[in-house]
Design an enzyme around this catalytic site. Structure first.
Site, PDB file in Angstrom:
ATOM      1  CG  HIS A  37       1.573  -2.504  -3.851  1.00 53.35           C
ATOM      2  ND1 HIS A  37       0.629  -1.840  -3.890  1.00 53.35           N
ATOM      3  CD2 HIS A  37       2.676  -1.724  -4.520  1.00 53.35           C
ATOM      4  CE1 HIS A  37       0.776  -0.555  -4.282  1.00 53.35           C
ATOM      5  NE2 HIS A  37       2.071  -0.733  -4.723  1.00 53.35           N
ATOM      6  CG  MET A  41       6.669   1.789 -12.167  1.00 55.68           C
ATOM      7  SD  MET A  41       8.207   2.217 -11.412  1.00 55.68           S
ATOM      8  CE  MET A  41       7.615   1.920  -9.376  1.00 55.68           C
ATOM      9  CG  MET A  72       2.873   4.449 -10.375  1.00 57.56           C
ATOM     10  SD  MET A  72       4.276   3.756  -9.358  1.00 57.56           S
ATOM     11  CE  MET A  72       4.050   2.300  -9.442  1.00 57.56           C
ATOM     12  CG  MET A 141       1.528   7.784  -4.228  1.00 54.70           C
ATOM     13  SD  MET A 141       1.835   6.123  -4.434  1.00 54.70           S
ATOM     14  CE  MET A 141       3.805   5.922  -4.426  1.00 54.70           C
TER      15      MET A 141
HETATM   16  C1  DX5 Z   1       7.064   3.575  -5.647  1.00 53.69           C
HETATM   17  C2  DX5 Z   1       6.360   2.546  -5.526  1.00 53.69           C
HETATM   18  C3  DX5 Z   1       6.275   1.736  -4.147  1.00 53.69           C
HETATM   19  C4  DX5 Z   1       7.297   1.275  -3.813  1.00 53.69           C
HETATM   20  C5  DX5 Z   1       7.470   1.107  -2.367  1.00 53.69           C
HETATM   21  O1  DX5 Z   1       6.839   4.066  -6.823  1.00 53.69           O
HETATM   22  O2  DX5 Z   1       4.844   2.502  -5.788  1.00 53.69           O
HETATM   23  O3  DX5 Z   1       5.394   0.485  -4.194  1.00 53.69           O
HETATM   24  O4  DX5 Z   1       7.949  -0.087  -4.375  1.00 53.69           O
HETATM   25  O5  DX5 Z   1       8.986   0.689  -1.961  1.00 53.69           O
HETATM   26  P1  DX5 Z   1       9.539   1.193  -0.587  1.00 53.69           P
HETATM   27  O6  DX5 Z   1       8.804   0.620   0.591  1.00 53.69           O
HETATM   28  O7  DX5 Z   1      10.969   0.620  -0.499  1.00 53.69           O
HETATM   29  O8  DX5 Z   1       9.521   2.695  -0.650  1.00 53.69           O
HETATM   30 ZN    ZN Z   2       3.165   1.070  -5.449  1.00 52.98          ZN
END
Ligand code: DX5
Ligand code: ZN
Length: 230
Positions: A37, A41, A72, A141
Site C-alpha cells: 500500500h 499525499m 490523498m 478510512m
Molecule cells: C493514513 C494512511 C494510512 C496509514 C496507515 O493517511 O492512508 O495508510 O499509513 O497507518 P497506520 O496503520 O499506522 O494507521
Molecule cells: Zn492509505
C-alpha cells in the site's frame, strides 16, 4: 489480479524506513504481505506530503505483487495517467477530493487499472450505490487520512457492515485503512472487510532486526482477522 474475499494484509510503506524503500518492499512481500500500500499525499487534501508517481515507478521493480496506490490528493484527474504508467495495479481516489468522483473513477478504469473509492470517516455511504459499477475496491478510512500511527475510529465498523450488505455478490474489495492492529482487525473482518492496510502494526520493531519482525506482525494480524470471520 483475480478476485477473492480472503483476508489480505497490505502494509503501508508510510511506516517503512524511508531511506530503504526498495528493501522494505521486498522484505514485507517475502514475509507474507499480500499487497503493498503506497500512500500518496499532497499537503493540500491532507496535511502531509509523501511521494508521487516517480517514487511509484522506482518501487515497481521491487514489488512482485499488487501495488495499491492510495491517492490523498486534490485534484486527482491530472495525475491518473502518471500513476498508471508508474505501474500501479489499483488506483484509489477519495470521494471528497473533488466534485466529479464518477468521472475520476471512469478515468482510472480507462487506464486499464483497478479503481478504488476511498471514504473519509465523516463521509457516509449515500453516493456508493451510484458508483458500484465503477469500482473494484471501496476503502473505508478508519482514521482521518494524513498520518500513520493514529487510533482506529470505531464508529466506522457499522459503516463497513452496511457497505458489505450493499456490495452483495459484486467482486468489490472492502479495504480498511488506519489504526489496524491485532485488536482492531477482528472488528472489521467480522463486519465484512477483506483487505487490511496496516502501517505501524506491520513495521513495528523496525528494519534493524535480522530478520525484521514483519512476518510475525503480518501473521498475527491475519490470524486475528481470520479467527473473527469464524
Ligand atoms: C493514513 C494512511 C494510512 C496509514 C496507515 O493517511 O492512508 O495508510 O499509513 O497507518 P497506520 O496503520 O499506522 O494507521
Ligand atoms: Zn492509505
Amino acid at each position: 489480479m483475480l478476485f477473492d474475499r480472503s483476508i489480505k494484509i497490505a502494509p503501508s510503506i508510510l511506516a517503512a524506513d524511508f531511506a530503504n524503500f526498495g528493501a522494505e518492499c521486498r522484505a514485507i512481500e517475502a514475509q507474507g504481505a499480500d499487497w503493498v500500500h503506497v500512500d500518496v499525499m499532497d499537503g493540500h487534501f491532507v496535511p502531509n506530503l509523501t511521494f508521487g508517481p516517480a517514487m511509484c515507478a522506482a518501487l515497481r521493480p521491487h514489488i512482485a505483487g499488487v501495488m495499491d496506490v492510495h491517492l490523498m490528493i486534490a485534484p486527482v484527474d491530472p495525475y491518473i495517467d502518471a500513476f498508471a504508467t508508474a505501474g500501479a495495479d489499483i488506483i484509489t481516489a477519495h470521494l471528497e477530493a473533488g466534485s466529479h468522483i464518477h468521472r475520476t473513477l471512469q478515468a482510472i478504469r480507462a487506464t486499464g487499472k483497478k479503481a478504488g473509492l476511498a471514504l473519509n470517516p465523516g463521509t457516509g455511504l449515500d453516493a456508493v450505490p451510484q458508483l458500484l459499477d465503477l469500482v473494484d475496491l471501496v476503502c473505508v478510512m478508519t482514521v482521518n487520512p494524513g498520518f500513520g500511527g493514529q487510533s482506529f475510529i470505531a464508529s466506522q465498523v457499522a459503516k463497513v457492515r452496511a457497505l458489505r450488505a450493499m456490495i452483495g455478490d459484486r467482486p468489490i474489495h472492502i479495504e480498511i485503512d488506519g489504526g489496524v492492529t491485532v485488536a482492531t482487525a477482528p472488528l472489521v473482518a467480522a463486519a465484512g472487510a477483506d483487505v487490511l492496510v496496516a502501517g505501524s502494526a506491520v513495521f513495528k520493531g523496525g528494519s534493524g532486526g535480522n530478520p525484521a519482525p514483519y512476518g510475525a506482525n503480518i501473521a498475527a494480524i491475519r490470524a486475528a482477522a481470520e479467527a473473527a470471520r469464524g
